[in-house]
Motif scaffolding. Sequence first.
Motif, PDB file in Angstrom:
ATOM      1  N   VAL A  75       0.847  -1.202   0.000  1.00  0.00           N
ATOM      2  CA  VAL A  75       0.000   0.000   0.000  1.00  0.00           C
ATOM      3  C   VAL A  75       0.880   1.249   0.000  1.00  0.00           C
ATOM      4  CG1 VAL A  75      -1.577   1.372   1.403  1.00  0.00           C
ATOM      5  CG2 VAL A  75      -2.039  -1.054   1.035  1.00  0.00           C
ATOM      6  N   ARG A  78       2.372   1.873  -3.293  1.00  0.00           N
ATOM      7  CA  ARG A  78       1.381   2.007  -4.351  1.00  0.00           C
ATOM      8  C   ARG A  78       1.417   0.835  -5.336  1.00  0.00           C
ATOM      9  NH1 ARG A  78       1.638   8.550  -5.667  1.00  0.00           N
ATOM     10  NH2 ARG A  78       1.174   9.219  -3.541  1.00  0.00           N
ATOM     11  N   MET A  92       8.639   4.392  -2.245  1.00  0.00           N
ATOM     12  CA  MET A  92       7.906   5.134  -1.231  1.00  0.00           C
ATOM     13  C   MET A  92       8.865   6.079  -0.512  1.00  0.00           C
ATOM     14  SD  MET A  92       7.083   2.035   1.414  1.00  0.00           S
ATOM     15  CE  MET A  92       8.323   0.930   2.058  1.00  0.00           C
TER      16      MET A  92
END
Length: 403
Positions: A75, A78, A92
């Motif tokens: 998550v 992405r 990230m």
Amino acid sequence: MEIHHSSNSPALTEAPVVHYLQQTWEIAALLRASDIHFEPFENFYRVRLRVDGVLQDIPAPPFEFKDQIASRIKVLARLDIAEKRLPQDGRMNLGLQNSKRLNLRVSTLPTLFGEKIVVRVLSTDLAKLNLDHLGYNPSDKQKLLHAIQKPHGLVLVTGPTGSGKSQSLYACLNLLNRAEVNIATVEDPSEIQLPGINQVNVKERIGLNFATSLRAFLRQDPDILMVGEIRDHETADIAIKASQTGHLVLSTLHTQDAPSALVRLLNMGMASYNLASSISLISAQRLVRRLCVHCRKPMVVSAHLLKELGLQSISHQATAQHHFHSAEGCSQCYKGYWGRIGLFQMMPITAALQHLILQNASRQELTIQAEKEGVCSLRHAGLLQASLGITSLAEVLAHTDVP
């Protein structure tokens, strides 16, 4: 320096996955880890950090958290959390408690017992992208600067995975990055974002490979090109031709030393006359761990031992002025080491080497000529660093071969 904490800490009982991962990012930053490995097995879950090139365990969360940890990281990066059958790559950017930020690259891989995730910690400190910080001595630095300041030619950095090739190329680009030059790179993938430089990531699945990107670059009025890696005949051919038509080209190869890079390119089908006329310099390199200055222990190395270890190229008389040390370990380091430094074999392509290349000379013949011209082997470079107390003989032996 080792960090210990209990898997039953409040961080895991209050909000297990979020808190555990935040704690892991903090530990990774504290220990200067380059990679974080999250590994599921049949009956246990393992988390390891790579610090100064060596993997070490850190306390792992309970086994039942493995899927939630994978989902949480995906998550943040992405990625598609529903896709567990195919590898995925993402990035990230996370904040830490001390206001420091981590730029992370994420790679997932389906295994027998779940998704293994490796998180690469990417450096954002452009100040460290300089040749002195990487460990170049004045002589090697001058040879490299002379090669990259030419208006055209091919400069190659060789070595195995994890030997610091990308850092050396980024340091060169950082020096060359000026408003009056057009610089473009193609990488798989880019590790550090350099303001003012056009960087492209390879995407093989859509046909955007090194060769395709290079062709596109050459239509965009470039001055300097950086190719992350020369892997095949097509990429090598375009890079060499670009270096012959007024462009400075920087790239890497996976070979054990500098002379082997020439043999590898010949085996790829490159014409010897193209190699002789295009390559300016080949630099082979390794990374070895620095001894901790707080706990290193002096040791005596006899001339007999130097000979046994294949280090007879430097006499005992020469090393008598210096001091070898061994790793001990203390609260300030990890098992006697803290940080890493580069070993370099810097081989400018001289007229004599060009003549040998045109004759399709063997690696041994190229090595003999290079040594005559003062090019030292990686083992020799490592011994010099060890004799100055910067690294240990054990590190030199582990990362270099007998010349």
